[in-house]
Scaffold this active site. Structure first.
Site, PDB file in Angstrom:
ATOM      1  N   ASP A  91       0.834  -1.200   0.000  1.00  0.00           N
ATOM      2  CA  ASP A  91       0.000   0.000   0.000  1.00  0.00           C
ATOM      3  C   ASP A  91       0.874   1.257   0.000  1.00  0.00           C
ATOM      4  O   ASP A  91       2.079   1.203   0.309  1.00  0.00           O
ATOM      5  CB  ASP A  91      -0.891  -0.023   1.257  1.00  0.00           C
ATOM      6  CG  ASP A  91      -2.235   0.652   1.031  1.00  0.00           C
ATOM      7  OD1 ASP A  91      -2.337   1.490   0.120  1.00  0.00           O
ATOM      8  OD2 ASP A  91      -3.169   0.342   1.788  1.00  0.00           O
ATOM      9  N   ASP A 112     -10.750   2.017  -3.241  1.00  0.00           N
ATOM     10  CA  ASP A 112     -11.269   1.770  -1.892  1.00  0.00           C
ATOM     11  C   ASP A 112     -12.786   1.803  -1.895  1.00  0.00           C
ATOM     12  O   ASP A 112     -13.423   1.427  -0.909  1.00  0.00           O
ATOM     13  CB  ASP A 112     -10.754   2.845  -0.919  1.00  0.00           C
ATOM     14  CG  ASP A 112      -9.423   2.449  -0.299  1.00  0.00           C
ATOM     15  OD1 ASP A 112      -8.959   1.319  -0.548  1.00  0.00           O
ATOM     16  OD2 ASP A 112      -8.843   3.284   0.436  1.00  0.00           O
TER      17      ASP A 112
HETATM   18  C1  GLA Z   1      -5.757   1.866   2.281  1.00  0.00           C
HETATM   19  C2  GLA Z   1      -6.129   0.725   1.363  1.00  0.00           C
HETATM   20  C3  GLA Z   1      -7.206  -0.120   2.017  1.00  0.00           C
HETATM   21  C4  GLA Z   1      -6.707  -0.630   3.330  1.00  0.00           C
HETATM   22  C5  GLA Z   1      -6.267   0.507   4.214  1.00  0.00           C
HETATM   23  C6  GLA Z   1      -5.580   0.009   5.457  1.00  0.00           C
HETATM   24  O1  GLA Z   1      -6.803   2.761   2.425  1.00  0.00           O
HETATM   25  O2  GLA Z   1      -6.539   1.206   0.127  1.00  0.00           O
HETATM   26  O3  GLA Z   1      -7.584  -1.170   1.166  1.00  0.00           O
HETATM   27  O4  GLA Z   1      -5.657  -1.521   3.107  1.00  0.00           O
HETATM   28  O5  GLA Z   1      -5.357   1.359   3.537  1.00  0.00           O
HETATM   29  O6  GLA Z   1      -5.170   1.034   6.266  1.00  0.00           O
END
Ligand code: GLA
Length: 746
Positions: free
Chosen positions: A487, A556
């Protein structure tokens, strides 16, 4: 005194224009470096169905004469002449450079040690080689005044009709130079109209398509975010020629994408004769890149394709190229999974995770992914405000460790994956205290936080080692980690690298190079692990990252309705095998919208299917439907990972959406259809013309995941011609009704 007056008079005469001096009989002289004459010739960069034809003039100038349909005898371009004069140096200039007659947008702009900004590139030779279905043409260009050398490298993927171009710049002079622009590719096209389609977006709303007819002003699509570069614009485009509308099936379309995860810039500029010059490369923003004498700079690749069967054809070309090597592990089937994030967020114990694994295995899913929240001890990661940087297992939360979890998963027949965000650090972490000099910062200025975190300085080799070490150590937390979700949850602001000192101009380029150095090392050591590239969702969706990563977290936003446009437009450029799509709970955590579970499954099943919820909260009926949807997905998912995509109905008018994937041998296909709004009681659903089938074969059509089909022909066998000609008309008229049909040739 007399001598001084004479000197002043001589100096004044020298300032007069040359003609005035001429009148007095003195001749103006200005010495120029001689440019050797070369043989006039045509260089054709070809694929099975397209040709890019370049003409080398006797004076060494390189001109693009054609990009489009394959021309059987490109040598016919030898006598090619355009009506326009070359007063502004715009005549199909293959790689426009600041200097000479050229006054337009440059692909290359170099500033020399003497302050000069002029470069003029001349052909010195070229070479062609071939390997594994790819023909590489390297054209050598040189500036005879400064010694600067440029190689234009074209990799032409024959079967896929894709050309990947990059540029190598060598400072052949004796003094350092500064690269002020250094694009990967420049492409001239000639049409009456240019319809540009590109995708913009933001968090939870990535890849929103936008089309516009280009005018004569300079159009620029750029990102200056440092990281998360595709959370705004994506470094890609579709260009439809001679039309005002984006067509899936008709007309010439050029699709292009820059394989770079850093700042980028795509520009589109028409010349006096209305030819369009497309330039793609690293954004020069704050990045005057220094090149020492003898040093070389290699740009990332710009990938492009041409098709004469609309956007659908152009997308399929790129998808095929991606599946056959453009994407790491492209075309391989990736496992279905349950991700812990939306189901548990930071609040879990070993017990919570074990029970989620039980449910995942019970539903027929194939992997469990432990998302954020598993690490940090002095600064436990129980929220997003602490712990990033401290990548040890949180012993309070998970006393049995990751090994125990991974073993449990494997015991249940599940693969095991885990989340990391290695480029980042929370101020509340041991790492921030141990290595404040590793944080991107500008002396005397606030280090702004985003999601309570700072970005690590990947230009620094010590930080690169650290980031590699995080991956490496995480992989060794258990003997079999199958999947890493990488990420990157914020952009770079107030950029500054303590490591680069006074050379901040190198920052943006070297951050991304540093990232790729790490990823290269990871792939050398861990070729098998599946890596998901996530960046607050779809913030790093580009073919640069995909050289190392198998898939992306598309957004997301897991609301199936929001995913319609996001996944539809992602497919313009990127193949379905990279699109992670998860079924989540309702009301949706981002939009609060409530949609039927079947609609959520039917949408997620068009990519790499996953679930992201607490399975315990499903009712027995929902659970049964989930089992059924996951089971049927496994029967046809090879088509999604390896087949050709046809976008049948665009969702952009908000009524319907339909798409299908067809196996390369056209023996199987899967069709997805969705009603996005209520279509009135009297409207009998939509007639959908299928595509890509063999008209002479009969296909058995079976609707998936229902007891009662919405199409009268369900279970029957129909000719490909019938299905493509207008016989397929499932009734979907209530909002968020959806259907999936499997087609198997008899
Ligand atoms: C980001 C990612 C999510 C999740 C969160 C965790 O927002 O896109 O899918 O993994 O971080 O903190």
């Amino acid at each position: 005194m007399k001598k001084t007056l004479l000197l002043i008079a001589a100096a004044l005469i020298a300032l007069l224009p040359a003609t005035a001096q001429g009148k007095k009989g003195k001749k103006f002289t200005h010495e120029t470096v001689a440019i050797p004459q070369v043989e006039k010739q045509v260089i054709a960069v070809e694929t099975e169905n397209s040709s890019l034809v370049l003409l080398v003039h006797e004076n060494g100038r390189l001109e693009t004469t054609h990009y489009g349909a394959r021309i059987a005898q490109p040598a016919q371009f030898l006598k090619w002449r355009v009506k326009t004069d070359d007063y502004n140096g715009q005549r199909g200039n293959t790689f426009p450079v600041t200097g000479g007659r050229y006054v337009g947008e440059p692909a290359l702009h170099v500033k020399y040690a003497d302050g000069s900004h002029n470069t003029e590139l001349y052909y010195t030779g070229h070479a062609v080689s071939q390997k594994d279905g790819c023909v590489t043409t390297v054209i050598d260009l040189k500036d005879y005044v400064t010694g600067l050398q440029v190689k234009l490298v074209y990799d032409a993927y024959q079967k896929e009709d894709v050309i990947a171009q990059h540029t190598e710049i060598l400072n052949g002079g004796k003094k350092p130079v500064e690269l002020l622009s250094y694009a990967s590719a420049s492409l001239y096209v000639d049409a009456d109209e240019y319809l540009l389609t590109h995708c913009h977006g933001t968090w939870a709303s990535e890849m929103q398509p936008e089309s516009e007819l280009l005018g004569h002003d300079l159009k620029v699509i750029e990102s200056r975010r440092g990281t998360q570069n595709t959370q705004g614009n994506n470094p890609s485009f579709l260009l439809s020629l001679n039309t005002k509308e984006l067509s899936e099936t008709e007309g010439e379309v050029i699709a292009g994408a820059l394989a770079w995860s850093g700042n980028f810039r795509l520009s589109f500029e028409q010349d006096d004769a209305h030819r369009l010059n497309i330039i793609g490369g690293i954004s020069p923003f704050a990045s005057a890149y220094p090149l020492a004498a003898g040093a070389r700079f290699e740009t990332p690749e710009m990938v492009f394709t041409w098709a004469d069967n609309g956007a659908g054809g152009a997308s399929r070309n790129l998808h095929r190229w991606a599946r056959k090597g453009g994407v790491y592990g492209g075309g391989e089937v990736n496992p279905t999974l349950l991700n812990s994030w939306e189901g548990a967020y930071f609040n879990f114990t070993t017990e919570t995770l074990l029970r989620m694994m039980d449910d995942a295995a019970g539903m027929g899913l194939e992997m469990f992914v432990l998302d954020d929240g598993w690490f940090g001890n002095n600064y436990p990661r129980n929220n997003d405000d602490a712990g990033l940087g401290d990548w040890e297992v949180n012993v309070k939360k998970l006393p049995e460790g990751i090994d125990y979890l991974a073993q449990y998963a494997h015991g249940k027949g599940l693969k095991f994956g885990i989340w990391i965000e290695p480029e980042m650090v929370n101020p509340a972490s041991d790492l921030a205290h141990a290595h404040p000099e590793w944080v991107i910062q500008s002396p005397g200025r606030e280090i702004y936080q985003g999601r309570h975190q700072w970005v690590l300085d990947l230009t620094n080799p010590a930080v690169q080692d650290f980031v590699f070490g995080i991956f490496d150590r995480t992989m060794r937390l258990a003997p079999n980690i199958d999947y890493i979700k990488w990420d990157c949850n914020r952009v770079v602001q107030s950029f500054g690298s303590p490591y680069l000192g006074a050379q901040q101009d190198r920052f943006y380029v070297e951050y991304t190079q540093g990232l790729y150095n790490v990823m290269r090392r990871i792939r050398e050591k861990y070729p098998e692990v599946i890596v998901q590239c996530c960046s607050s969702g779809g913030g790093r969706v580009d073919y640069g990252a995909l050289r190392y990563c198998n898939e992306v977290w598309t957004s997301d936003n897991t609301d199936a309705v929001s995913r319609v446009n996001i996944q539809y437009a992602t497919s313009f450029i990127y193949p379905a095998c990279i699109m992670a799509a998860h079924v989540s709970a309702v009301p949706n955590h981002q939009t609060r919208a409530v949609t039927p579970l079947k609609f959520r499954f039917d949408m997620a099943c068009t990519g790499r299917l996953g679930m992201e919820l607490q399975p315990k909260q499903l009712t027995p009926e929902e659970r049964a439907l989930a089992d059924r949807c996951i089971g049927s997905y496994k029967k046809y998912r090879d088509l999604i990972f390896k087949g050709d995509l046809y976008r049948l109905v665009s969702p952009l008018d908000g009524h319907y959406y339909a798409l299908m994937y067809v196996s390369e041998d056209r023996s199987r296909a899967v069709v997805f259809t969705y009603a996005l709004q209520y279509e009135a009681r009297t409207v009998g659903g939509k007639t959908i013309r299928l595509q890509g089938l063999d008209p002479s074969r009969r296909y058995k059509v079976t609707e998936q995941n229902v007891d009662k089909s919405c199409w009268w022909g369900d279970g029957g066998a129909f000719g490909g011609d019938f299905l493509m000609g207008g016989g397929f008309n499932p009734v979907l008229k209530t909002r968020y009704s959806s259907a999936i049909f499997l087609l198997e040739a008899q």
